[in-house]
Write a protein that holds these residues in place. Sequence first.
Motif, PDB file in Angstrom:
ATOM      1  N   THR C  69      40.657  37.614  60.674  1.00 43.74           N
ATOM      2  CA  THR C  69      40.215  38.089  59.365  1.00 43.74           C
ATOM      3  C   THR C  69      40.731  37.167  58.270  1.00 43.74           C
ATOM      4  OG1 THR C  69      42.044  39.661  59.440  1.00 43.74           O
ATOM      5  CG2 THR C  69      39.860  40.537  59.781  1.00 43.74           C
ATOM      6  N   ILE C  70      41.937  36.701  58.390  1.00 40.08           N
ATOM      7  CA  ILE C  70      42.462  35.826  57.340  1.00 40.08           C
ATOM      8  C   ILE C  70      41.671  34.523  57.295  1.00 40.08           C
ATOM      9  CG2 ILE C  70      44.431  34.416  56.682  1.00 40.08           C
ATOM     10  CD1 ILE C  70      46.214  36.703  57.467  1.00 40.08           C
ATOM     11  N   LEU C  71      41.435  33.941  58.464  1.00 40.76           N
ATOM     12  CA  LEU C  71      40.645  32.706  58.490  1.00 40.76           C
ATOM     13  C   LEU C  71      39.258  32.926  57.894  1.00 40.76           C
ATOM     14  CD1 LEU C  71      41.486  31.187  61.977  1.00 40.76           C
ATOM     15  CD2 LEU C  71      41.976  30.212  59.734  1.00 40.76           C
ATOM     16  N   ALA C  72      38.624  33.989  58.348  1.00 39.03           N
ATOM     17  CA  ALA C  72      37.282  34.275  57.858  1.00 39.03           C
ATOM     18  C   ALA C  72      37.296  34.504  56.354  1.00 39.03           C
ATOM     19  CB  ALA C  72      36.716  35.502  58.565  1.00 39.03           C
ATOM     20  N   ALA C  73      38.283  35.241  55.886  1.00 40.24           N
ATOM     21  CA  ALA C  73      38.339  35.562  54.464  1.00 40.24           C
ATOM     22  C   ALA C  73      38.502  34.305  53.633  1.00 40.24           C
ATOM     23  CB  ALA C  73      39.499  36.513  54.206  1.00 40.24           C
ATOM     24  N   VAL C  74      39.410  33.456  54.034  1.00 41.47           N
ATOM     25  CA  VAL C  74      39.614  32.222  53.285  1.00 41.47           C
ATOM     26  C   VAL C  74      38.345  31.375  53.326  1.00 41.47           C
ATOM     27  CG1 VAL C  74      40.919  30.089  53.186  1.00 41.47           C
ATOM     28  CG2 VAL C  74      42.092  32.227  53.626  1.00 41.47           C
ATOM     29  N   GLY C  75      37.717  31.356  54.493  1.00 43.78           N
ATOM     30  CA  GLY C  75      36.468  30.620  54.617  1.00 43.78           C
ATOM     31  C   GLY C  75      35.395  31.144  53.686  1.00 43.78           C
ATOM     32  N   VAL C 147      51.370  40.900  40.889  1.00 44.22           N
ATOM     33  CA  VAL C 147      51.565  39.662  40.157  1.00 44.22           C
ATOM     34  C   VAL C 147      50.247  39.118  39.611  1.00 44.22           C
ATOM     35  CG1 VAL C 147      52.200  37.245  40.409  1.00 44.22           C
ATOM     36  CG2 VAL C 147      53.662  39.001  41.360  1.00 44.22           C
ATOM     37  N   VAL C 148      49.194  39.163  40.425  1.00 45.71           N
ATOM     38  CA  VAL C 148      47.930  38.584  39.978  1.00 45.71           C
ATOM     39  C   VAL C 148      47.037  39.593  39.276  1.00 45.71           C
ATOM     40  CG1 VAL C 148      47.942  36.921  41.853  1.00 45.71           C
ATOM     41  CG2 VAL C 148      46.654  39.022  42.098  1.00 45.71           C
ATOM     42  N   ALA C 155      39.234  37.727  35.793  1.00 42.66           N
ATOM     43  CA  ALA C 155      38.302  36.856  36.521  1.00 42.66           C
ATOM     44  C   ALA C 155      37.209  37.656  37.200  1.00 42.66           C
ATOM     45  CB  ALA C 155      39.069  36.029  37.549  1.00 42.66           C
ATOM     46  N   SER C 156      37.497  38.889  37.590  1.00 50.47           N
ATOM     47  CA  SER C 156      36.490  39.689  38.262  1.00 50.47           C
ATOM     48  C   SER C 156      35.391  40.122  37.308  1.00 50.47           C
ATOM     49  CB  SER C 156      37.125  40.942  38.879  1.00 50.47           C
ATOM     50  OG  SER C 156      38.204  40.598  39.695  1.00 50.47           O
ATOM     51  N   ILE C 157      35.766  40.358  36.062  1.00 51.52           N
ATOM     52  CA  ILE C 157      34.799  40.854  35.099  1.00 51.52           C
ATOM     53  C   ILE C 157      34.067  39.721  34.396  1.00 51.52           C
ATOM     54  CG2 ILE C 157      34.503  42.217  33.014  1.00 51.52           C
ATOM     55  CD1 ILE C 157      35.371  43.803  35.332  1.00 51.52           C
ATOM     56  N   ASP C 158      34.806  38.714  33.990  1.00 51.84           N
ATOM     57  CA  ASP C 158      34.197  37.671  33.181  1.00 51.84           C
ATOM     58  C   ASP C 158      34.748  36.304  33.566  1.00 51.84           C
ATOM     59  OD1 ASP C 158      33.278  37.664  29.658  1.00 51.84           O
ATOM     60  OD2 ASP C 158      32.676  36.430  31.367  1.00 51.84           O
ATOM     61  N   PRO C 159      34.282  35.783  34.685  1.00 49.23           N
ATOM     62  CA  PRO C 159      34.859  34.531  35.195  1.00 49.23           C
ATOM     63  C   PRO C 159      34.750  33.380  34.198  1.00 49.23           C
ATOM     64  CG  PRO C 159      32.999  35.273  36.553  1.00 49.23           C
ATOM     65  CD  PRO C 159      33.231  36.321  35.557  1.00 49.23           C
ATOM     66  N   GLU C 160      33.676  33.367  33.406  1.00 48.13           N
ATOM     67  CA  GLU C 160      33.497  32.233  32.491  1.00 48.13           C
ATOM     68  C   GLU C 160      34.596  32.137  31.459  1.00 48.13           C
ATOM     69  OE1 GLU C 160      29.184  32.263  31.158  1.00 48.13           O
ATOM     70  OE2 GLU C 160      30.073  30.532  30.143  1.00 48.13           O
ATOM     71  N   VAL C 161      34.785  33.247  30.751  1.00 45.00           N
ATOM     72  CA  VAL C 161      35.798  33.212  29.704  1.00 45.00           C
ATOM     73  C   VAL C 161      37.187  33.088  30.320  1.00 45.00           C
ATOM     74  CG1 VAL C 161      36.733  34.387  27.701  1.00 45.00           C
ATOM     75  CG2 VAL C 161      34.335  34.636  28.261  1.00 45.00           C
ATOM     76  N   ALA C 162      37.379  33.762  31.454  1.00 48.17           N
ATOM     77  CA  ALA C 162      38.673  33.694  32.123  1.00 48.17           C
ATOM     78  C   ALA C 162      39.018  32.252  32.445  1.00 48.17           C
ATOM     79  CB  ALA C 162      38.651  34.530  33.396  1.00 48.17           C
ATOM     80  N   PHE C 171      40.862  29.890  42.777  1.00 49.91           N
ATOM     81  CA  PHE C 171      42.032  30.182  43.581  1.00 49.91           C
ATOM     82  C   PHE C 171      42.190  31.682  43.757  1.00 49.91           C
ATOM     83  CE2 PHE C 171      46.209  30.438  45.154  1.00 49.91           C
ATOM     84  CZ  PHE C 171      46.899  31.363  44.400  1.00 49.91           C
ATOM     85  N   LEU C 172      41.980  32.423  42.686  1.00 44.64           N
ATOM     86  CA  LEU C 172      42.132  33.875  42.770  1.00 44.64           C
ATOM     87  C   LEU C 172      41.110  34.488  43.710  1.00 44.64           C
ATOM     88  CD1 LEU C 172      42.974  34.993  39.147  1.00 44.64           C
ATOM     89  CD2 LEU C 172      44.422  35.099  41.162  1.00 44.64           C
ATOM     90  N   SER C 173      39.888  33.933  43.722  1.00 41.20           N
ATOM     91  CA  SER C 173      38.883  34.452  44.648  1.00 41.20           C
ATOM     92  C   SER C 173      39.363  34.333  46.077  1.00 41.20           C
ATOM     93  CB  SER C 173      37.585  33.659  44.530  1.00 41.20           C
ATOM     94  OG  SER C 173      36.909  34.017  43.381  1.00 41.20           O
ATOM     95  N   ILE C 174      39.863  33.158  46.411  1.00 43.06           N
ATOM     96  CA  ILE C 174      40.323  32.941  47.780  1.00 43.06           C
ATOM     97  C   ILE C 174      41.543  33.804  48.064  1.00 43.06           C
ATOM     98  CG2 ILE C 174      41.201  31.233  49.398  1.00 43.06           C
ATOM     99  CD1 ILE C 174      39.650  29.137  47.940  1.00 43.06           C
ATOM    100  N   PHE C 175      42.451  33.835  47.113  1.00 43.04           N
ATOM    101  CA  PHE C 175      43.663  34.602  47.314  1.00 43.04           C
ATOM    102  C   PHE C 175      43.347  36.076  47.515  1.00 43.04           C
ATOM    103  CE2 PHE C 175      48.046  35.014  47.505  1.00 43.04           C
ATOM    104  CZ  PHE C 175      48.522  36.008  46.667  1.00 43.04           C
ATOM    105  N   PHE C 176      42.403  36.563  46.723  1.00 42.28           N
ATOM    106  CA  PHE C 176      42.047  37.972  46.853  1.00 42.28           C
ATOM    107  C   PHE C 176      41.438  38.247  48.224  1.00 42.28           C
ATOM    108  CE2 PHE C 176      41.135  42.189  45.970  1.00 42.28           C
ATOM    109  CZ  PHE C 176      39.837  42.461  46.355  1.00 42.28           C
TER     110      PHE C 176
END
Lengths: 258, 282, 282
Positions: C69-75, C147-148, C155-162, C171-176
């Motif tokens: 699952t971790i590999l798949a998620a990061v992928g 922490v995040v 970033a989840s709501i407004d990635p552009e302005v974020a 990075f946050l997408s992958i980390f999440f």
Amino acid sequence: MYMKHENIISIEKLCFAIGGRKILHDVDLEVRKGEFIAILGPNGAGKSTLLKLLLGLLKPTKGSITLLGKPPRRGNSVIGYAPQHRVLEADLALRARDVVGFGLDGNQWGIGFPNKKRDEMIDKALDEVDALHFANAPVGHLSGGEQQRLLIAQALITNPQILLLDEPLSNLDIHHGQEIIALLVKLAKERQVSIMLVSHDVNPLLPVIDRVLFIANGQFAIGAPDKVLTTEILSKLYNTPIQVVRALDRIFVVGAEI
Amino acid sequence: MFELLHYSFIQNAFIAGSMVAVVAAIVGYFLLTRGLTFAGHALSHIGFAGAAGALVVGVDPVIGLLVFTISAGIGMGIMGKRLNERDITIGIIMTLMLGLGALFISLYSGYAEKAYSILFGTILGISVNDVFITAIFSVITIVGIICIFRPLLFSSFDEDVAEARGVPVRLLSVIFLVLVGITVSMSVQVVGVLLIFTLLVGPAATATRLVHQPLGAIVLSIILSLLYTWVGIFLAINGTWPVSFYISAISFVVYLPVRLLSKHEKRSDHHSASSSHQLSTP
Amino acid sequence: MIELFQQSFVQNAFWAGTIIAILAAVVGYFVVLRAQAFAAHALSHIGFAGATGAVLFGMSSLAGMFIFTILAAVGIGSLEKRIQGRDIEIGMILSFVLGLGVLFLRLYTNSASEAVGVLFGSILSVTSGDVVLTLIFGIGTLIALMVVFRPLLFASIDPEVAEARGVPVKFLSIFFMLLLAITVAESIQVVGVLLVFALLIAPAASAQHITRNPISSILLSIVFGLIFTWGGLLLAFTTRFPVSFYIATFAALTYFIVVNSCHFLTPHRSSPAKHAHGENGK
């Protein structure tokens, strides 16, 4: 002619190309404190690209940009940015005040528990855009115009010295549009905020802007509206005959969309 | 190789398999274009729970499958609104039914094997009777699709305009999901309920990347689906690995290069066939 | 009843169940917000393949599940900029992975009951070693999430302005996704692969219908998750029926009740008086 240290934004010979296509070429621009500039031009000409370069989201191919003497970088709290609005899902589980709150500290790590001071700052920003009465409503339930006002409040909440707005008026009715313009003018004159605003329709802005930056086909023209929005200049930019007509206190550009 | 075809169980496997493949390909095309991929997956899980329930009660699993999938399909069709909320609603209906499935499985310790076969398929053990039942369901489903074909296509690509033109969009949604339920129920024998999803999604996913016109895409879907199924059955006969694995592997292996190489195709290209309006992406 | 709690397997079940319920509720809040329900569901099936595959290679199924699952998620997180709208791709990966799972299962054992354990949960056979592991991963993930929290929300709501504000959106997408993978793998222990929705999505989705205030929403989500889990465990211990059945049923019923009565709960805006600058929000 202007003293260097009064220039908030300084752009020199800026070039930006992507995939072999030249979007911006040799752009020179100096923006003073408290100046209100409208950025016009056809779709895809590079208006949003210029904003992204100023925000540090893109790197120039050539040339330089300095903001208050420093190069652009992401997360610079000196700049407030309200992007082109897109409609949010109706069931999005966030309140109007939360969206505005992001502008304050959304980029800081940790949870950020609510506190009185923070709430007051948010209320103040909401008030400035006349959004206080729906501060607790779910964002998805608001109209396009109301959401746009939230984005502007979000950009204003850190008291930025530069404000970048991408099509902030497109979803607003006339009344609210004028309110926002009045707010922007106040910011520019009283708080000396430099404003760069991308728009498709220059007419509501004509009475209040200092200069127009027109971008088309990789070329640009900068100057007072009267000087830039002329048949000669626009024809040259678009490389095709354009007619600029003044009537009814408005400017009409015939032959191309701006 | 062709001596194999003299055995009746293999003939049954190919006949039933082919019918399921064709129906799944057609239904799957619409499933994808209506953005109901998750719903298809959920219905296959739900079908399983229904089958398990049928076993507890002592009835033919297919009946349980039909009851559960059709009622779930109706529920989804009625409640389905915008994408995110719809995914969650679908998922929660699935959760409820699977919870029941867990209950059913626990009630009888003896038939876990039977549940296993419902999940994973037993295409090499089909009787002539089963083939007959599959044929009936196939005809029902295909006739159903033919009847609603044009309005279904219209509402799949442009729901708002279709509704304005008098298409009963909600009703069509429900009917379509019921048809999906029936497809799922009858596919149990081929790939099992867990992997009917493969036949629903795989061929159509590949076909829509290559052909941007509805009828062409459906025909290609059918061809691919039949190919995958035949090769899958053939490989399973000659080895010990399960049919469902082969089909899902082949389907994925074919999809991957097609997906990676057609990166710049946008789904909006579909729309040229049905309407000239500016369409919202599903 | 007190004697019940003196048995170690009961204590283990409650400890593990509590941590996992809290973790799933918090992570689930973001999953619902980011409209990644289908991706989360797919991850649980990937975990299924990981668990069965691991056993085939002689590793512990828990380890296999985590790794896969971790590999798949990061992928998934790094390949796609936007996960929503990618349900066809997710569906294809899902069907392939299911096929793998089926294969591994068939190769490893013909025992259906093992499959049932992975598919429907095995919280009652959790060892104290497992509890410690769960505690470590659970608390670690919760701390990481705290922490995040703000940038992730932004970033989840407004990635552009974020992005413009300096939030590392990619990075946050992958980390999440990584945190999600851990949560999914953990949840599988309690409710199994098929019912991850019950712990991950249902509590958060219900809470978000009741309140739009992020902090209250998360707290409410946790409360729901704990009620489902504790209630499920208690009922499972005192009756013969499986835990996952109870949890799934509570989860689904709660969601349906909340959704259908939510129009009474949404805060209304006060009348949009045009120039009432002094008026405070409700």
